[in-house]
Structure formats: structure tokens, C-alpha cells
Design a protein around this motif. Sequence first.
Motif, PDB file in Angstrom:
ATOM      1  N   ASN A   9       0.822  -1.197   0.000  1.00 21.03           N
ATOM      2  CA  ASN A   9       0.000   0.000   0.000  1.00 21.03           C
ATOM      3  C   ASN A   9       0.863   1.256   0.000  1.00 21.03           C
ATOM      4  OD1 ASN A   9      -2.359   1.422  -0.055  1.00 21.03           O
ATOM      5  ND2 ASN A   9      -2.787   1.178   2.112  1.00 21.03           N
ATOM      6  N   TRP A  10       1.835   1.348   0.912  1.00 21.86           N
ATOM      7  CA  TRP A  10       2.668   2.554   0.952  1.00 21.86           C
ATOM      8  C   TRP A  10       3.662   2.585  -0.189  1.00 21.86           C
ATOM      9  CZ3 TRP A  10       7.898   2.979   1.261  1.00 21.86           C
ATOM     10  CH2 TRP A  10       8.624   1.895   1.750  1.00 21.86           C
ATOM     11  N   SER A  11       4.099   1.423  -0.669  1.00 22.25           N
ATOM     12  CA  SER A  11       5.063   1.439  -1.779  1.00 22.25           C
ATOM     13  C   SER A  11       4.390   1.852  -3.089  1.00 22.25           C
ATOM     14  CB  SER A  11       5.778   0.100  -1.921  1.00 22.25           C
ATOM     15  OG  SER A  11       4.895  -0.903  -2.349  1.00 22.25           O
ATOM     16  N   ASP A  12       3.054   1.682  -3.179  1.00 22.21           N
ATOM     17  CA  ASP A  12       2.325   2.164  -4.363  1.00 22.21           C
ATOM     18  C   ASP A  12       2.421   3.680  -4.477  1.00 22.21           C
ATOM     19  OD1 ASP A  12       1.595  -0.389  -5.035  1.00 22.21           O
ATOM     20  OD2 ASP A  12      -0.470  -0.227  -4.287  1.00 22.21           O
ATOM     21  N   GLU A  13       2.555   4.352  -3.337  1.00 19.47           N
ATOM     22  CA  GLU A  13       2.653   5.817  -3.324  1.00 19.47           C
ATOM     23  C   GLU A  13       4.002   6.295  -3.846  1.00 19.47           C
ATOM     24  OE1 GLU A  13      -0.011   7.682  -2.608  1.00 19.47           O
ATOM     25  OE2 GLU A  13      -1.076   5.798  -2.286  1.00 19.47           O
ATOM     26  N   THR A  14       4.940   5.390  -4.045  1.00 19.81           N
ATOM     27  CA  THR A  14       6.272   5.767  -4.518  1.00 19.81           C
ATOM     28  C   THR A  14       6.464   5.404  -5.989  1.00 19.81           C
ATOM     29  OG1 THR A  14       7.202   3.667  -3.784  1.00 19.81           O
ATOM     30  CG2 THR A  14       7.273   5.495  -2.217  1.00 19.81           C
ATOM     31  N   ILE A  15       5.332   5.208  -6.686  1.00 22.44           N
ATOM     32  CA  ILE A  15       5.376   4.843  -8.104  1.00 22.44           C
ATOM     33  C   ILE A  15       4.842   5.988  -8.942  1.00 22.44           C
ATOM     34  CG2 ILE A  15       4.408   3.271  -9.844  1.00 22.44           C
ATOM     35  CD1 ILE A  15       4.618   1.062  -7.733  1.00 22.44           C
ATOM     36  N   CYS A  16       5.563   6.334  -9.969  1.00 22.34           N
ATOM     37  CA  CYS A  16       5.183   7.411 -10.894  1.00 22.34           C
ATOM     38  C   CYS A  16       3.999   6.942 -11.731  1.00 22.34           C
ATOM     39  CB  CYS A  16       6.364   7.764 -11.792  1.00 22.34           C
ATOM     40  SG  CYS A  16       5.985   8.951 -13.089  1.00 22.34           S
ATOM     41  N   SER A  17       2.968   7.772 -11.825  1.00 19.77           N
ATOM     42  CA  SER A  17       1.767   7.375 -12.578  1.00 19.77           C
ATOM     43  C   SER A  17       1.963   7.479 -14.088  1.00 19.77           C
ATOM     44  CB  SER A  17       0.564   8.217 -12.146  1.00 19.77           C
ATOM     45  OG  SER A  17       0.799   9.580 -12.421  1.00 19.77           O
ATOM     46  N   ILE A  18       3.101   8.016 -14.517  1.00 14.16           N
ATOM     47  CA  ILE A  18       3.376   8.093 -15.959  1.00 14.16           C
ATOM     48  C   ILE A  18       4.126   6.845 -16.419  1.00 14.16           C
ATOM     49  CG2 ILE A  18       4.561   9.366 -17.797  1.00 14.16           C
ATOM     50  CD1 ILE A  18       4.035  11.939 -16.161  1.00 14.16           C
ATOM     51  N   LEU A  20       5.000   4.259 -14.390  1.00 10.33           N
ATOM     52  CA  LEU A  20       4.609   3.122 -13.545  1.00 10.33           C
ATOM     53  C   LEU A  20       5.803   2.382 -12.945  1.00 10.33           C
ATOM     54  CD1 LEU A  20       1.667   1.750 -15.711  1.00 10.33           C
ATOM     55  CD2 LEU A  20       1.556   3.351 -13.793  1.00 10.33           C
ATOM     56  N   GLU A  21       6.868   3.117 -12.719  1.00  7.47           N
ATOM     57  CA  GLU A  21       8.070   2.597 -12.059  1.00  7.47           C
ATOM     58  C   GLU A  21       8.273   3.393 -10.776  1.00  7.47           C
ATOM     59  OE1 GLU A  21       9.980   0.056 -13.098  1.00  7.47           O
ATOM     60  OE2 GLU A  21       8.833  -0.245 -14.929  1.00  7.47           O
ATOM     61  N   PHE A  22       9.190   2.943  -9.913  1.00 10.79           N
ATOM     62  CA  PHE A  22       9.514   3.727  -8.729  1.00 10.79           C
ATOM     63  C   PHE A  22      10.066   5.072  -9.177  1.00 10.79           C
ATOM     64  CE2 PHE A  22       9.625  -0.540  -6.873  1.00 10.79           C
ATOM     65  CZ  PHE A  22       8.811  -0.331  -5.770  1.00 10.79           C
ATOM     66  N   PHE A  23       9.765   6.128  -8.399  1.00 11.17           N
ATOM     67  CA  PHE A  23      10.201   7.472  -8.758  1.00 11.17           C
ATOM     68  C   PHE A  23      11.708   7.537  -8.952  1.00 11.17           C
ATOM     69  CE2 PHE A  23       6.273   8.883  -6.429  1.00 11.17           C
ATOM     70  CZ  PHE A  23       5.670   9.501  -7.515  1.00 11.17           C
ATOM     71  N   THR A  24      12.107   8.296  -9.981  1.00 16.24           N
ATOM     72  CA  THR A  24      13.501   8.630 -10.201  1.00 16.24           C
ATOM     73  C   THR A  24      13.558  10.143 -10.236  1.00 16.24           C
ATOM     74  OG1 THR A  24      13.762   6.667 -11.561  1.00 16.24           O
ATOM     75  CG2 THR A  24      15.476   8.330 -11.747  1.00 16.24           C
ATOM     76  N   ASN A  25      14.289  10.740  -9.324  1.00 15.06           N
ATOM     77  CA  ASN A  25      14.347  12.202  -9.204  1.00 15.06           C
ATOM     78  C   ASN A  25      12.940  12.800  -9.202  1.00 15.06           C
ATOM     79  OD1 ASN A  25      17.181  12.150  -9.222  1.00 15.06           O
ATOM     80  ND2 ASN A  25      17.212  12.164 -11.451  1.00 15.06           N
ATOM     81  N   PRO A  26      12.106  12.445  -8.206  1.00 15.52           N
ATOM     82  CA  PRO A  26      10.725  12.916  -8.201  1.00 15.52           C
ATOM     83  C   PRO A  26      10.612  14.418  -7.954  1.00 15.52           C
ATOM     84  CG  PRO A  26      11.224  11.805  -6.150  1.00 15.52           C
ATOM     85  CD  PRO A  26      12.421  11.634  -7.044  1.00 15.52           C
ATOM     86  N   VAL A  27       9.666  15.041  -8.649  1.00 11.80           N
ATOM     87  CA  VAL A  27       9.361  16.454  -8.450  1.00 11.80           C
ATOM     88  C   VAL A  27       7.882  16.569  -8.106  1.00 11.80           C
ATOM     89  CG1 VAL A  27      11.199  17.350  -9.922  1.00 11.80           C
ATOM     90  CG2 VAL A  27       9.003  16.791 -10.929  1.00 11.80           C
ATOM     91  N   SER A  28       7.532  17.595  -7.337  1.00 12.04           N
ATOM     92  CA  SER A  28       6.142  17.823  -6.930  1.00 12.04           C
ATOM     93  C   SER A  28       5.585  19.009  -7.699  1.00 12.04           C
ATOM     94  CB  SER A  28       6.066  18.120  -5.434  1.00 12.04           C
ATOM     95  OG  SER A  28       6.529  17.027  -4.696  1.00 12.04           O
ATOM     96  N   LEU A  29       4.370  18.872  -8.189  1.00 14.12           N
ATOM     97  CA  LEU A  29       3.691  19.972  -8.853  1.00 14.12           C
ATOM     98  C   LEU A  29       2.920  20.774  -7.798  1.00 14.12           C
ATOM     99  CD1 LEU A  29       2.290  18.171 -12.037  1.00 14.12           C
ATOM    100  CD2 LEU A  29       4.489  19.316 -11.721  1.00 14.12           C
ATOM    101  N   GLU A  30       2.469  21.949  -8.174  1.00 15.01           N
ATOM    102  CA  GLU A  30       1.722  22.803  -7.246  1.00 15.01           C
ATOM    103  C   GLU A  30       0.451  22.125  -6.739  1.00 15.01           C
ATOM    104  OE1 GLU A  30       1.105  26.424  -9.394  1.00 15.01           O
ATOM    105  OE2 GLU A  30       3.191  27.042  -9.198  1.00 15.01           O
ATOM    106  N   CYS A  31      -0.120  21.236  -7.565  1.00 15.62           N
ATOM    107  CA  CYS A  31      -1.351  20.538  -7.169  1.00 15.62           C
ATOM    108  C   CYS A  31      -1.089  19.434  -6.149  1.00 15.62           C
ATOM    109  CB  CYS A  31      -2.041  19.960  -8.403  1.00 15.62           C
ATOM    110  SG  CYS A  31      -1.015  18.774  -9.302  1.00 15.62           S
ATOM    111  N   GLY A  32       0.186  19.118  -5.917  1.00 14.01           N
ATOM    112  CA  GLY A  32       0.527  18.104  -4.934  1.00 14.01           C
ATOM    113  C   GLY A  32       0.860  16.744  -5.530  1.00 14.01           C
ATOM    114  N   HIS A  33       0.644  16.570  -6.825  1.00  6.68           N
ATOM    115  CA  HIS A  33       0.988  15.288  -7.466  1.00  6.68           C
ATOM    116  C   HIS A  33       2.483  15.233  -7.761  1.00  6.68           C
ATOM    117  CE1 HIS A  33      -3.429  15.394  -8.458  1.00  6.68           C
ATOM    118  NE2 HIS A  33      -3.266  14.239  -7.817  1.00  6.68           N
TER     119      HIS A  33
END
Length: 176
Positions: A9-18, A20-33
Amino acid sequence: MASKAQSENWSDETICSICLEFFTNPVSLECGHNFCRHCITRCCETNSVNCCPECRREFPGIPSAINWALASLAEKAQKLKQSQKEQKSKLLCEEHEEELKLFCDTDKKRICVICRDAREHKSHNCIPIKEAVDIYKDQMKSSFISLSKKISEFQEMELQQKQTISKIKVKQTTFG
């Protein structure tokens, strides 16, 4: 220890929705995604207006600040998932949670070292799994060779029968 469902459940939150892999250099948008920097950059290059792929809210420019906390979580989730895969590859005894290293030839099943010493298997013939695999592999090869020979014999008989049938048909049309 967290249950499998909780860790997934928590590891799903670390997957990029584009990607569908674990985040690599994740960035946050103003909307929070959150997205991998590479993924959101590629997304923005293909669209005329920068908008969030999840909620479609517009944002001014491509964010460059990496979300280090999320990057760290993604790395930990990836390691956890790898560790779970490694554990799955080792089969464990349901009763003792020990690795199944032996094969009970009497019962034809995998057992752990503790099971071998238990009353149920005490007088049984138990061998290491790798040894059992070799034995059964040899038996399978032998059976395969035998079956292959029988198939060849049946195919030969079938061919002979077809030839006999066509000779009979030729004779019938000649005399009939």
C-alpha cells in the motif's frame, strides 16, 4: 513487521503514474501530485500547455527541485520489493518457516530440516532437493526418450496404414 498488504500500500505511493516505475528524481507539482522529473518534462514537451497528467490543473513551468524525501522513500520501497522477491524465491515450510531444503522420497514432497527429524518423517528416505531434482530429471529424460520412440513407431504404423488404405482404394477404383 509490516504486513505484505501494508507494505504494498505505501510502496504504491512511490510509483510514478506516468512510467509506472519507482520514482527517479521525483518532483512535486503545485497541485501536490508527484512524477519523475524526466516523465513530467517529456509530458510537458509533448503538450502545448503544462498541465498535471492526473488532475489536469495547469502549472507555470517544469519543476526542477527534487523531492528528496520522496526519492528516499522510493528507494526504500524498491529495496523492500526486491527483498520480498528474494524471499518468495526461497520456499518456506508452513509449519516451521524454515527453508525447504530436503525432499521426502517416501511422501514425494519438500520438507525442512526440522520436519525430517519429526515423527512424521523420521523413518522416511529424505535427500537434498538438488539431488532429488537430478534423480527426477534423469527419470524424465528416460521417459521422454521412451515416449519419443513409441511416437515414432506409431507414426510409422500410421504411415503404413495410410499406404495400405490408398492401395486398397486404387484397387477398388480399378476393379469397381
